[in-house]
Design an enzyme around this catalytic site. Structure first.
Site, PDB file in Angstrom:
ATOM      1  N   TYR A  75       0.836  -1.200   0.000  1.00  0.00           N
ATOM      2  CA  TYR A  75       0.000   0.000   0.000  1.00  0.00           C
ATOM      3  C   TYR A  75       0.866   1.243   0.000  1.00  0.00           C
ATOM      4  O   TYR A  75       0.554   2.236  -0.662  1.00  0.00           O
ATOM      5  CB  TYR A  75      -0.936   0.010   1.226  1.00  0.00           C
ATOM      6  CG  TYR A  75      -1.975   1.104   1.116  1.00  0.00           C
ATOM      7  CD1 TYR A  75      -3.193   0.857   0.495  1.00  0.00           C
ATOM      8  CD2 TYR A  75      -1.711   2.391   1.585  1.00  0.00           C
ATOM      9  CE1 TYR A  75      -4.129   1.866   0.347  1.00  0.00           C
ATOM     10  CE2 TYR A  75      -2.641   3.406   1.442  1.00  0.00           C
ATOM     11  CZ  TYR A  75      -3.851   3.138   0.827  1.00  0.00           C
ATOM     12  OH  TYR A  75      -4.769   4.137   0.672  1.00  0.00           O
ATOM     13  N   PHE A 127      -7.516  21.079 -24.951  1.00  0.00           N
ATOM     14  CA  PHE A 127      -7.763  19.640 -25.016  1.00  0.00           C
ATOM     15  C   PHE A 127      -8.994  19.374 -24.158  1.00  0.00           C
ATOM     16  O   PHE A 127      -9.202  20.029 -23.140  1.00  0.00           O
ATOM     17  CB  PHE A 127      -6.568  18.785 -24.580  1.00  0.00           C
ATOM     18  CG  PHE A 127      -6.891  17.332 -24.762  1.00  0.00           C
ATOM     19  CD1 PHE A 127      -6.969  16.794 -26.040  1.00  0.00           C
ATOM     20  CD2 PHE A 127      -7.224  16.531 -23.690  1.00  0.00           C
ATOM     21  CE1 PHE A 127      -7.369  15.478 -26.244  1.00  0.00           C
ATOM     22  CE2 PHE A 127      -7.620  15.203 -23.890  1.00  0.00           C
ATOM     23  CZ  PHE A 127      -7.685  14.675 -25.164  1.00  0.00           C
ATOM     24  N   THR A 128      -9.802  18.407 -24.579  1.00  0.00           N
ATOM     25  CA  THR A 128     -11.126  18.176 -23.981  1.00  0.00           C
ATOM     26  C   THR A 128     -11.100  18.082 -22.454  1.00  0.00           C
ATOM     27  O   THR A 128     -11.741  18.875 -21.761  1.00  0.00           O
ATOM     28  CB  THR A 128     -11.732  16.888 -24.580  1.00  0.00           C
ATOM     29  OG1 THR A 128     -10.790  15.817 -24.405  1.00  0.00           O
ATOM     30  CG2 THR A 128     -12.016  17.065 -26.063  1.00  0.00           C
ATOM     31  N   ASP A 218       1.730  20.042 -20.805  1.00  0.00           N
ATOM     32  CA  ASP A 218       1.029  18.772 -20.981  1.00  0.00           C
ATOM     33  C   ASP A 218       2.008  17.885 -21.745  1.00  0.00           C
ATOM     34  O   ASP A 218       2.171  18.005 -22.956  1.00  0.00           O
ATOM     35  CB  ASP A 218      -0.274  18.967 -21.759  1.00  0.00           C
ATOM     36  CG  ASP A 218      -1.026  17.637 -21.949  1.00  0.00           C
ATOM     37  OD1 ASP A 218      -0.386  16.575 -21.810  1.00  0.00           O
ATOM     38  OD2 ASP A 218      -2.228  17.667 -22.237  1.00  0.00           O
ATOM     39  N   LYS A 261       0.158   7.305 -23.602  1.00  0.00           N
ATOM     40  CA  LYS A 261       0.567   7.617 -24.976  1.00  0.00           C
ATOM     41  C   LYS A 261       2.066   7.342 -25.132  1.00  0.00           C
ATOM     42  O   LYS A 261       2.469   6.201 -25.291  1.00  0.00           O
ATOM     43  CB  LYS A 261       0.236   9.082 -25.305  1.00  0.00           C
ATOM     44  CG  LYS A 261      -1.235   9.331 -25.584  1.00  0.00           C
ATOM     45  CD  LYS A 261      -2.074   9.402 -24.351  1.00  0.00           C
ATOM     46  CE  LYS A 261      -3.431  10.033 -24.583  1.00  0.00           C
ATOM     47  NZ  LYS A 261      -4.262  10.020 -23.365  1.00  0.00           N
ATOM     48  N   ARG A 385     -12.939  14.620 -34.329  1.00  0.00           N
ATOM     49  CA  ARG A 385     -12.278  15.705 -33.602  1.00  0.00           C
ATOM     50  C   ARG A 385     -12.714  17.019 -34.241  1.00  0.00           C
ATOM     51  O   ARG A 385     -11.970  17.658 -34.970  1.00  0.00           O
ATOM     52  CB  ARG A 385     -10.749  15.572 -33.634  1.00  0.00           C
ATOM     53  CG  ARG A 385     -10.190  14.353 -32.939  1.00  0.00           C
ATOM     54  CD  ARG A 385      -9.932  14.460 -31.451  1.00  0.00           C
ATOM     55  NE  ARG A 385     -11.069  14.348 -30.569  1.00  0.00           N
ATOM     56  CZ  ARG A 385     -10.952  14.054 -29.250  1.00  0.00           C
ATOM     57  NH1 ARG A 385      -9.785  13.816 -28.714  1.00  0.00           N
ATOM     58  NH2 ARG A 385     -12.011  13.999 -28.490  1.00  0.00           N
ATOM     59  N   PHE A 452     -18.677  13.986 -26.587  1.00  0.00           N
ATOM     60  CA  PHE A 452     -18.259  13.124 -27.701  1.00  0.00           C
ATOM     61  C   PHE A 452     -18.151  11.651 -27.313  1.00  0.00           C
ATOM     62  O   PHE A 452     -18.288  10.771 -28.148  1.00  0.00           O
ATOM     63  CB  PHE A 452     -16.921  13.610 -28.281  1.00  0.00           C
ATOM     64  CG  PHE A 452     -15.814  13.683 -27.267  1.00  0.00           C
ATOM     65  CD1 PHE A 452     -15.676  14.801 -26.460  1.00  0.00           C
ATOM     66  CD2 PHE A 452     -14.919  12.638 -27.106  1.00  0.00           C
ATOM     67  CE1 PHE A 452     -14.671  14.872 -25.508  1.00  0.00           C
ATOM     68  CE2 PHE A 452     -13.907  12.705 -26.164  1.00  0.00           C
ATOM     69  CZ  PHE A 452     -13.789  13.819 -25.354  1.00  0.00           C
TER      70      PHE A 452
HETATM   71  O1  PLI Z   1      -6.770  10.026 -21.265  1.00  0.00           O
HETATM   72  P1  PLI Z   1      -5.978  10.532 -20.100  1.00  0.00           P
HETATM   73  O2  PLI Z   1      -6.813  10.921 -18.946  1.00  0.00           O
HETATM   74  O3  PLI Z   1      -4.869   9.606 -19.693  1.00  0.00           O
HETATM   75  O4  PLI Z   1      -5.193  11.842 -20.607  1.00  0.00           O
HETATM   76  C1  PLI Z   1      -5.851  13.001 -20.951  1.00  0.00           C
HETATM   77  C2  PLI Z   1      -5.097  13.725 -22.041  1.00  0.00           C
HETATM   78  C3  PLI Z   1      -4.422  14.863 -21.749  1.00  0.00           C
HETATM   79  N1  PLI Z   1      -3.742  15.553 -22.703  1.00  0.00           N
HETATM   80  C4  PLI Z   1      -3.709  15.150 -23.976  1.00  0.00           C
HETATM   81  C5  PLI Z   1      -2.955  15.950 -24.977  1.00  0.00           C
HETATM   82  C6  PLI Z   1      -4.374  13.991 -24.353  1.00  0.00           C
HETATM   83  O5  PLI Z   1      -4.298  13.603 -25.613  1.00  0.00           O
HETATM   84  C7  PLI Z   1      -5.114  13.238 -23.378  1.00  0.00           C
HETATM   85  C8  PLI Z   1      -5.877  12.112 -23.722  1.00  0.00           C
HETATM   86  N2  PLI Z   1      -6.070  11.801 -24.983  1.00  0.00           N
HETATM   87  C9  PLI Z   1      -6.826  10.842 -25.482  1.00  0.00           C
HETATM   88  C10 PLI Z   1      -7.634   9.913 -24.674  1.00  0.00           C
HETATM   89  C11 PLI Z   1      -6.815  10.703 -26.936  1.00  0.00           C
HETATM   90  O6  PLI Z   1      -7.474   9.793 -27.480  1.00  0.00           O
HETATM   91  O7  PLI Z   1      -6.125  11.512 -27.580  1.00  0.00           O
END
Ligand code: PLI
Length: 460
Positions: A75, A127-128, A218, A261, A385, A452
């Protein structure tokens, strides 16, 4: 005999495979209706080639899988946390780390700590999830990206750059005390995966610090951004991606990160900062929303996979193959004369839906229609998008109408071969050829947040 330029190749071979399911067009027509014409609502088992996102869809290496077996599921004080902390410090250069379950967990906490109600948060395009967390914390997002970013045809090499003029104008207009911080997305997802130059982030940092404003990176795809700097910016051709990344992050005070990513994992993220007081606040907040500060919503094995992912993702040969695979698809589509955003992005090719379906107005969800048609044609799943992703103005409730109405063909890392991309390009070309009689959509269900993901549509 003269040879053409030496081709690139993936710096790995394939050890484990997962079969793909091919469906009939008749079945796909049924599935997309059941999904309300929203590709997020399809079952993945009904998808052939999945280009919905590069988020959490990457293939891990044997080195990462081996690390999963070394998960220390304590933990508190897991050794995998310390491995992750060491690699974030070494490769990103920040002093303090708080892990989170994914990027939006980091955004939630950082917005909470840094934004006072009524403040403005400039950024290089929204970003969303980032903008929503800023709004939920009482802030107002202001787009300060350069104009070229909104033009799919502009071939400017750093379309992710901040307009220093727009940033300065905002500071003058609202006063430096009313600017919470500036967010720099690198690369800029919604602009088409476009990079920020070193010169630009340096200038942003100088202006921000002159006014006592923090720079928040970011860093989700910052390694891909560093590769573009190496390829495109004078003075960086002989530097490694690792060296460039460290210089780039040095012009920021903090970072939010989705490890799903760049970092080659299926889950994970973090927030990293240099300021001890901010770290203390984040470390306190994380126990409310994510978990203890030495796991932040992740299993020990997930932190180990991410720590090891950093080491692999930063290698020049990996990142070159990753970005060049995206360009491979771009070049194929170019041969078919498909309208798309140029230059090609780091993680995806973005089709220009407005040019694709010139007869479907944006308020009939042009890009949503294109994503549905691509799925029906071949089982290839992509993501809207455009106007659906952009959502509504938080004050007026009106739909935003972004200049960019795009469909993203996102390439997961180390997952698909060039032959898969040949099929994708062929399918896009067929849909383009049959574009004339396609009809627009109306939205029949709209969720309140990040619509979306779960919105439903019907044909007009
Ligand atoms: O999906 P998360 O919560 O791990 O990360 C959010 C996020 C933050 N910044 C940017 C630039 C992103 O591209 C992003 C998430 N992107 C997704 C899910 C995508 O399909 O691009």
């Amino acid at each position: 005999m003269r040879f053409p330029k030496r081709p690139w190749a993936e710096p790995f071979k394939i050890k484990v495979v997962e079969p793909l399911k091919v469906t009939s067009e008749e079945d796909r027509k049924k599935y997309i209706v059941e999904a309300g014409y929203n590709t997020f609502l399809l079952r993945s088992e009904d998808v052939y080639i999945d280009l919905l996102t590069d988020s959490g869809t990457n293939a891990m290496s044997d080195y990462q899988w081996a690390g999963m077996m070394l998960g220390d599921e304590a933990y508190a004080g897991s050794k995998n946390y310390y491995n992750l902390e060491a690699n974030v410090q070494k490769f990103y250069g920040y002093k303090y780390l708080v892990p989170t379950h994914q990027g939006r967990g980091a955004e939630n906490m950082l917005s909470h700590c840094l934004i006072k109600k009524g403040q403005y948060v400039p950024g290089n395009m929204y970003f969303t999830t980032t903008r929503l967390h800023q709004e939920l914390a009482g802030g107002t997002f202001v787009d300060v990206i350069i104009d070229e970013a909104h033009n799919p045809q502009s071939d400017f090499p750093f379309k992710g750059n901040v307009s220093i003029q727009k940033f300065e104008d905002l500071i003058k207009k609202v006063g430096e005390k009313n600017v919470a911080y500036i967010t720099i997305g690198a690369t800029v997802n919604m602009a088409g995966g476009q990079p920020v130059s070193m010169e630009n982030i340096k200038a942003v940092h100088a202006l921000a610090h002159k006014h006592g404003i923090k720079v928040v990176l970011d860093a989700t795809r910052a390694m891909e951004n560093a590769y573009f700097i190496q390829q495109r910016e004078a003075g960086y051709a002989d530097k490694t991606v690792a060296e460039i990344l460290l210089e780039f992050t040095s012009y920021s005070d903090a970072a939010t990160m989705s490890g799903k990513k760049d970092l080659l994992v299926n889950i994970g993220g973090f927030v990293a900062v240099n300021d001890w007081d901010l770290f203390e606040e984040l470390r306190n907040l994380v126990v409310i929303y994510e978990g203890l500060h030495t796991y932040g919503g992740l299993a020990g094995r997930d932190m180990e996979a991410m720590a090891r992912g950093i080491e692999e993702a930063i290698q020049d040969d990996h990142i070159a193959a990753r970005v060049n695979q995206v360009a491979y698809l771009g070049n194929l589509l170019d041969e078919y004369k498909i309208p798309m955003v140029k230059p090609y992005g780091g993680h995806a090719i973005f089709l220009d839906a407005k040019k694709f379906y010139e007869h479907i107005p944006q308020n009939q969800y042009t890009a949503q229609v294109l994503a549905a048609e691509l799925y029906i044609n071949s089982g290839v799943r992509t993501m809207e998008r455009g106007i659906v992703s952009a959502g509504r103005d938080k004050d007026t409730g009106k739909e935003y109408a972004p200049a960019l109405e795009l469909v993203r063909l996102t390439i997961p890392r180390r997952v698909y071969t060039q032959a898969h991309l040949d099929i994708v390009a062929y399918s896009v070309a067929e849909v383009y050829e049959n574009r004339k009689n396609v009809k627009g959509f109306k939205m029949v269900y709209e969720p309140k947040y990040l619509r979306f993901f779960q919105a439903r549509f019907d044909k007009i």
